[in-house]
Enzyme design. Structure first.
Site, PDB file in Angstrom:
ATOM      1  N   ASN A 251       0.809  -1.237   0.000  1.00  0.00           N
ATOM      2  CA  ASN A 251       0.000   0.000   0.000  1.00  0.00           C
ATOM      3  C   ASN A 251       0.838   1.281   0.000  1.00  0.00           C
ATOM      4  OD1 ASN A 251       0.984  -0.135   2.547  1.00  0.00           O
ATOM      5  ND2 ASN A 251      -0.979   0.085   3.611  1.00  0.00           N
TER       6      ASN A 251
ATOM      7  N   ASP B   4       3.210   2.512   1.944  1.00  0.00           N
ATOM      8  CA  ASP B   4       3.567   3.292   3.139  1.00  0.00           C
ATOM      9  C   ASP B   4       5.000   3.015   3.587  1.00  0.00           C
ATOM     10  OD1 ASP B   4       3.338   0.773   4.191  1.00  0.00           O
ATOM     11  OD2 ASP B   4       1.826   1.265   5.701  1.00  0.00           O
TER      12      ASP B   4
ATOM     13  N   ASP C 123       3.548  -5.598   4.399  1.00  0.00           N
ATOM     14  CA  ASP C 123       2.233  -5.937   4.951  1.00  0.00           C
ATOM     15  C   ASP C 123       1.784  -7.310   4.452  1.00  0.00           C
ATOM     16  OD1 ASP C 123       1.318  -5.379   2.289  1.00  0.00           O
ATOM     17  OD2 ASP C 123       1.352  -3.244   2.822  1.00  0.00           O
TER      18      ASP C 123
ATOM     19  N   ASP D 156       4.318 -15.923  15.416  1.00  0.00           N
ATOM     20  CA  ASP D 156       5.230 -15.670  16.524  1.00  0.00           C
ATOM     21  C   ASP D 156       4.368 -15.446  17.763  1.00  0.00           C
ATOM     22  OD1 ASP D 156       7.611 -14.809  17.896  1.00  0.00           O
ATOM     23  OD2 ASP D 156       8.368 -14.130  15.968  1.00  0.00           O
TER      24      ASP D 156
ATOM     25  N   ASP E  55       8.501 -16.915  21.471  1.00  0.00           N
ATOM     26  CA  ASP E  55       9.550 -15.951  21.800  1.00  0.00           C
ATOM     27  C   ASP E  55      10.153 -16.248  23.185  1.00  0.00           C
ATOM     28  OD1 ASP E  55      10.731 -13.316  20.887  1.00  0.00           O
ATOM     29  OD2 ASP E  55       9.925 -12.655  22.825  1.00  0.00           O
TER      30      ASP E  55
ATOM     31  N   GLU F  44      12.136 -20.386  20.936  1.00  0.00           N
ATOM     32  CA  GLU F  44      13.377 -19.611  20.813  1.00  0.00           C
ATOM     33  C   GLU F  44      14.148 -19.758  22.122  1.00  0.00           C
ATOM     34  OE1 GLU F  44      15.138 -15.096  20.242  1.00  0.00           O
ATOM     35  OE2 GLU F  44      13.415 -15.479  21.519  1.00  0.00           O
TER      36      GLU F  44
ATOM     37  N   HIS G 182      16.357 -12.316  12.701  1.00  0.00           N
ATOM     38  CA  HIS G 182      16.182 -10.866  12.730  1.00  0.00           C
ATOM     39  C   HIS G 182      16.899 -10.211  13.911  1.00  0.00           C
ATOM     40  CE1 HIS G 182      13.382 -12.578  15.504  1.00  0.00           C
ATOM     41  NE2 HIS G 182      13.135 -11.378  16.021  1.00  0.00           N
ATOM     42  N   ASP G 183      17.610 -10.990  14.706  1.00  0.00           N
ATOM     43  CA  ASP G 183      18.320 -10.438  15.867  1.00  0.00           C
ATOM     44  C   ASP G 183      19.831 -10.450  15.701  1.00  0.00           C
ATOM     45  OD1 ASP G 183      15.967 -10.005  17.337  1.00  0.00           O
ATOM     46  OD2 ASP G 183      15.956 -12.072  18.070  1.00  0.00           O
TER      47      ASP G 183
HETATM   48  C1  NOJ Z   1      13.407 -12.214  20.927  1.00  0.00           C
HETATM   49  C2  NOJ Z   1      13.045 -11.610  19.610  1.00  0.00           C
HETATM   50  O1  NOJ Z   1      13.569 -12.410  18.593  1.00  0.00           O
HETATM   51  C3  NOJ Z   1      13.606 -10.200  19.619  1.00  0.00           C
HETATM   52  O2  NOJ Z   1      13.506  -9.598  18.347  1.00  0.00           O
HETATM   53  C4  NOJ Z   1      12.873  -9.404  20.660  1.00  0.00           C
HETATM   54  O3  NOJ Z   1      13.437  -8.115  20.744  1.00  0.00           O
HETATM   55  C5  NOJ Z   1      12.970 -10.082  22.025  1.00  0.00           C
HETATM   56  N1  NOJ Z   1      12.723 -11.483  21.956  1.00  0.00           N
HETATM   57  C6  NOJ Z   1      11.956  -9.517  22.965  1.00  0.00           C
HETATM   58  O4  NOJ Z   1      10.682  -9.964  22.597  1.00  0.00           O
END
Ligand code: NOJ
Length: 545
Positions: free
Chosen positions: A36, A38, A42, A111, A213, A278, A339-340
């Site tokens: 869209n 922005d 999405d 998630d 998580d 995780e 992503h971390d």
């Molecule tokens: C793990 C997630 O992968 C991370 O991106 C997040 O910042 C922390 N948990 C807190 O939820």
């Protein structure tokens, strides 16, 4: 180190489910496809890219959080577990996504963030409204010490103390992450039921499971004892960091396994779903999350490849330590990036990223691919004034922002790499017009073609997907192992160094045909006895005698 016979069980006792042989693909929804204009990805955008995922050959999408959230931690601070954030679309879009995923024979994982909510979640707003509110005990509230200081020495993963003072009710609350992410009190049965209800809601809708998580954070020591400092740590005592302490009382408590078991029981009440946790813990602790008699997580995420130094001895040792520690009947899994953490191509360079891809897709266990790794996306340098990740902003001198690995998917040479018609929420790299799906799709030498071939071979071969694993030989440069099922055997030899190397196992010789190599010209050649590899070369050999 040399073995000639399979020392690990050829088959887990359970029947194979999709999550045994399937490949998981992690989508960071803000960055996959904007529909869209922005500048933020999405759900409708994801729908338009499902054909690509099917073409790539992956089996399952895991979406990082898509729920309503003030976005203090980009969706890991949830204010409504049963909705969709308007940035991503609405529930109709979600239903359409789920049915489009299923129509293609793919699976969808959400998630689940059960350890903490947003501080804007109605549960927390009630909890903080007064000490006698019925939801007060849903979170972890505590008086300060006699001098008014924080209840104990626990620190936030994102920097600073893990306790936030609430002047309205005169107590502290605990937050393992941001102060905008208060931790729920999982010792409270009402909290347990509320979160199981959330799971039920999505399972009823038909999602195929959850990635949970920070599963190992969910229960804390009931006495809130101080964590001990890391022995001989050279940390700054005035400004201690999370890693300066051993989180032995704030994480991985024995009672967490009862919680995981409850989640598993609920998951199993539905057909063919999966529960993934995780968990950043060393192997012996990690495997306890499979639970007694495999009553815990189906797949406690295994981050060895993402956290260990990239050298053959360490990695070979970790693979065997992991294989050897797996409880009977449990199923392994492997993750390269998420992503971390920094992207694999940035950690290892592009040549070794191909070796890493071969490792991920030829090891025994469910692989998880992070979006964009299949085209060799690297961490994008984000100028200081464009950093948005709270981890980066809270610890400005440490260069720990996660923005560089969360940048938009590079689809084409078009404007904004085909991700969005407008300036994306995070910038693209300068080379996006060169490094993208469209450019790589028809280039047989590209990273994308390499990933696709590997995925294809894995899918077509029982030996590669569910076959036994046995280490063959490793030294200071090489890792090698066999994958075997019925009469099909593959030998995988990976050179983790940049120098030429010799595969020369003693007492045995392996004869076969190269089916895949990072040096494409070698495909189809016969190898026997001592096999010479180029620096950064990986070989997949089909053994024929
Ligand atoms: C793990 C997630 O992968 C991370 O991106 C997040 O910042 C922390 N948990 C807190 O939820």
């Amino acid at each position: 180190m040399e073995h000639t016979t399979a020392i690990f069980p050829a088959e887990p006792s359970a029947q194979y489910r999709w999550w045994h042989h399937g490949i998981i693909y992690q989508v960071y929804p803000r960055s996959f496809q904007d529909s869209n204009g922005d500048g933020v990805g999405d759900l409708k955008g994801i729908i338009t890219r499902l054909d690509y995922l099917q073409w790539l050959g992956v089996d399952c999408l895991w979406l990082s959080p898509i729920f309503p959230s003030p976005m203090a931690d980009f969706g890991y601070d949830i204010s409504d577990y049963r909705g969709i954030h308007p940035l991503f679309g609405n529930m109709e879009d979600f239903d359409e996504l789920l049915s489009e995923v299923h129509r293609r024979g793919l699976k969808l994982l959400l998630d689940l963030v059960p350890n903490h909510t947003s501080d804007q979640h109605p549960w927390f707003l009630e909890s903080r409204s007064s000490r006698d509110n019925p939801r007060r005990d849903w979170y972890i509230w505590h008086d300060g010490k006699a001098d008014g200081s924080v209840p104990n020495n626990w620190l936030s993963v994102f920097g600073g103390p893990a306790w936030e003072w609430d002047s309205h009710t005169g107590q502290y609350y605990y937050h393992a992450f941001l102060k905008e992410q208060p931790d729920l009190n999982w010792r409270n049965p009402e909290v347990q039921q509320a979160m199981l209800d959330v799971m039920r809601f999505w399972l009823e809708k038909g999602v195929d499971g959850f990635r949970v998580d920070v599963m190992w954070h969910m229960i804390k020591d009931s006495q809130l004892r101080d964590n001990p400092p890391v022995p001989n740590a050279a940390g700054d005592t005035a400004n201690p960091l999370y890693d300066d302490y051993l989180p032995v009382y704030s994480t991985d408590q024995p009672e967490v396994h009862q919680i995981v078991r409850m989640m598993r029981e609920l998951t199993d009440a539905y057909d063919d779903r999966v529960l993934i946790g995780e968990i950043y813990l060393p192997i012996p602790k990690l495997v306890t999350y499979y639970g007694q008699d495999n009553s815990g997580a189906h797949l406690p995420f295994n981050f060895q490849l993402l956290t260990l130094p990239w050298n053959s001895r360490e990695i070979a040792g970790a693979i065997d330590a992991y294989e050897g520690a797996l409880p009977a009947g449990s199923w392994p899994n492997w993750v390269l990036s998420n992503h971390d953490k920094p992207r694999i191509a940035s950690r290892l360079g592009l040549s070794q990223a191909r070796i890493a891809a071969m490792l991920l897709l030829t090891l025994r266990g469910t692989p998880t691919i992070y979006y964009g790794d299949e085209i060799g996306m690297t961490d994008v340098p984000i100028p200081l004034d464009e950093i948005v990740d709270p981890q980066g902003l809270n610890m400005p001198d440490m260069n720990v922002s996660r923005d560089p690995c969360r940048t938009p998917m590079q689809w084409s040479p078009e404007i904004n790499a085909g991700f969005s018609a407008r300036k994306p929420w995070l910038r693209l790299p300068y080379n996006a017009a060169r490094v993208n799906v469209e450019k790589q799709k028809n280039d047989t030498h590209s990273m994308l073609s390499f990933y696709r071939k590997l995925i294809d071979m894995r899918k077509k071969s029982a030996a590669l997907s569910v076959g036994s694993y046995s280490p063959v030989y490793s030294d200071g440069q090489l890792i090698s192992y066999l994958r075997q099922e019925h009469d099909e055997t593959f030998l995988i030899i990976l050179n983790l160094s940049h120098r030429p190397a010799y595969f020369r196992p003693q007492n045995t010789s392996y004869n076969g045909i190269i089916k895949l190599s990072t040096e494409e010209e070698r495909i189809g050649m016969r190898v026997t006895n001592v096999i010479t590899l180029a620096g950064d070369e990986g070989l997949l050999v089909q053994i024929d005698d």
